[in-house]
Design a protein around this motif. Structure first.
Motif, mmCIF file in Angstrom:
data_model
loop_
_atom_site.group_PDB
_atom_site.id
_atom_site.type_symbol
_atom_site.label_atom_id
_atom_site.label_comp_id
_atom_site.label_asym_id
_atom_site.label_seq_id
_atom_site.Cartn_x
_atom_site.Cartn_y
_atom_site.Cartn_z
ATOM 1 N N GLY A 6 49.264 133.108 18.610
ATOM 2 C CA GLY A 6 48.969 133.267 17.191
ATOM 3 C C GLY A 6 48.761 134.816 16.891
ATOM 4 O O GLY A 6 49.597 135.536 16.927
ATOM 5 N N LYS A 7 47.758 135.142 15.967
ATOM 6 C CA LYS A 7 47.413 136.378 15.344
ATOM 7 C C LYS A 7 47.686 137.632 16.391
ATOM 8 O O LYS A 7 48.375 138.413 16.119
ATOM 9 N N GLN A 8 47.287 137.353 17.473
ATOM 10 C CA GLN A 8 47.395 138.469 18.673
ATOM 11 C C GLN A 8 48.730 138.831 18.895
ATOM 12 O O GLN A 8 49.239 139.681 19.184
ATOM 13 N N TRP A 9 49.351 137.573 19.138
ATOM 14 C CA TRP A 9 50.984 137.624 19.473
ATOM 15 C C TRP A 9 51.427 138.388 18.422
ATOM 16 O O TRP A 9 52.484 139.236 18.653
ATOM 17 N N GLY A 10 51.339 137.993 17.210
ATOM 18 C CA GLY A 10 51.997 138.700 15.851
ATOM 19 C C GLY A 10 51.695 140.167 15.820
ATOM 20 O O GLY A 10 52.490 140.995 15.605
ATOM 21 N N LYS A 11 50.287 140.624 16.068
ATOM 22 C CA LYS A 11 50.061 141.927 16.076
ATOM 23 C C LYS A 11 50.888 142.640 17.185
ATOM 24 O O LYS A 11 51.272 143.554 17.134
ATOM 25 N N LEU A 12 51.008 142.056 18.327
ATOM 26 C CA LEU A 12 51.770 142.670 19.417
ATOM 27 C C LEU A 12 53.130 142.942 18.917
ATOM 28 O O LEU A 12 53.903 143.927 19.251
ATOM 29 N N LYS A 13 53.603 141.948 18.560
ATOM 30 C CA LYS A 13 55.354 142.039 18.095
ATOM 31 C C LYS A 13 55.214 143.037 16.848
ATOM 32 O O LYS A 13 56.488 143.700 16.950
ATOM 33 N N GLN A 14 54.458 142.965 15.906
ATOM 34 C CA GLN A 14 54.449 144.060 14.885
ATOM 35 C C GLN A 14 54.194 145.647 15.432
ATOM 36 O O GLN A 14 54.910 146.314 14.902
ATOM 37 N N SER A 15 53.271 145.774 16.301
ATOM 38 C CA SER A 15 53.139 147.034 16.834
ATOM 39 C C SER A 15 54.374 147.415 17.782
ATOM 40 O O SER A 15 55.026 148.626 17.426
ATOM 41 N N GLN A 16 55.175 146.548 18.651
ATOM 42 C CA GLN A 16 56.296 146.634 19.018
ATOM 43 C C GLN A 16 57.480 146.930 18.057
ATOM 44 O O GLN A 16 58.147 148.113 18.448
#
Length: 143
Positions: A6-16
């Motif tokens: 969810g949101k945490q995965w999306g944030k991780l991908k966005q930061s990468q």
């Protein structure tokens, strides 16, 4: 590694994505590859390709990620072949392919096995079939 979705995965991908975009910016302004046509478009495509294969978001592609990548592309390789592929690209002897090494490989003049496979894979994706409604056919059209 936290495997939350969810949101945490999306944030991780966005930061990468942001981190890789910063590396891309250094390639655009650095001047080393100024003779490459459509450099910014290629860098965006390479960023997306790298993110797809960097499954654990570590910032590099290790042997198991490379193995899964080759299997997805229908080019299964042995561990020895994978080690050779990494060694061709790995300039700092880390045993992995960092993003800047990936970009140097894809934008550079030297042909590596991995680069050739990825280029063929990209060409295969570009082919699109006809769009729209197919023309009507009758029995008279049959041979």
């Amino acid at each position: 590694m936290n495997h939350q979705g969810g949101k945490q995965w999306g944030k991780l991908k966005q930061s990468q994505k942001e981190a890789l975009d910063q590396v891309n910016e250094t390639y655009v302004t650095g001047g080393k590859f100024e003779d490459v046509e459509n450099l910014e478009d290629k860098l965006l495509a390479y960023r997306d390709q790298f993110m797809e294969f960097d499954e654990d978001n570590s910032g590099d592609i290790d042997m198991m990620e490379l193995k899964r990548m080759m299997e997805k592309l229908g080019q299964a390789k042995t561990h020895l072949e994978l080690k050779k592929m990494i060694a061709e690209v790995d300039t700092n002897d880390s045993g992995t392919i960092h993003y800047h090494e990936f970009l140097d490989m894809m934008l550079g003049k030297r042909s590596t096995i991995l680069k050739i496979i990825l280029m063929f894979e990209a060409m295969g994706k570009e082919k699109e079939g006809p769009t729209g409604v197919p023309p009507k056919k009758s029995f008279a059209d049959l041979p």
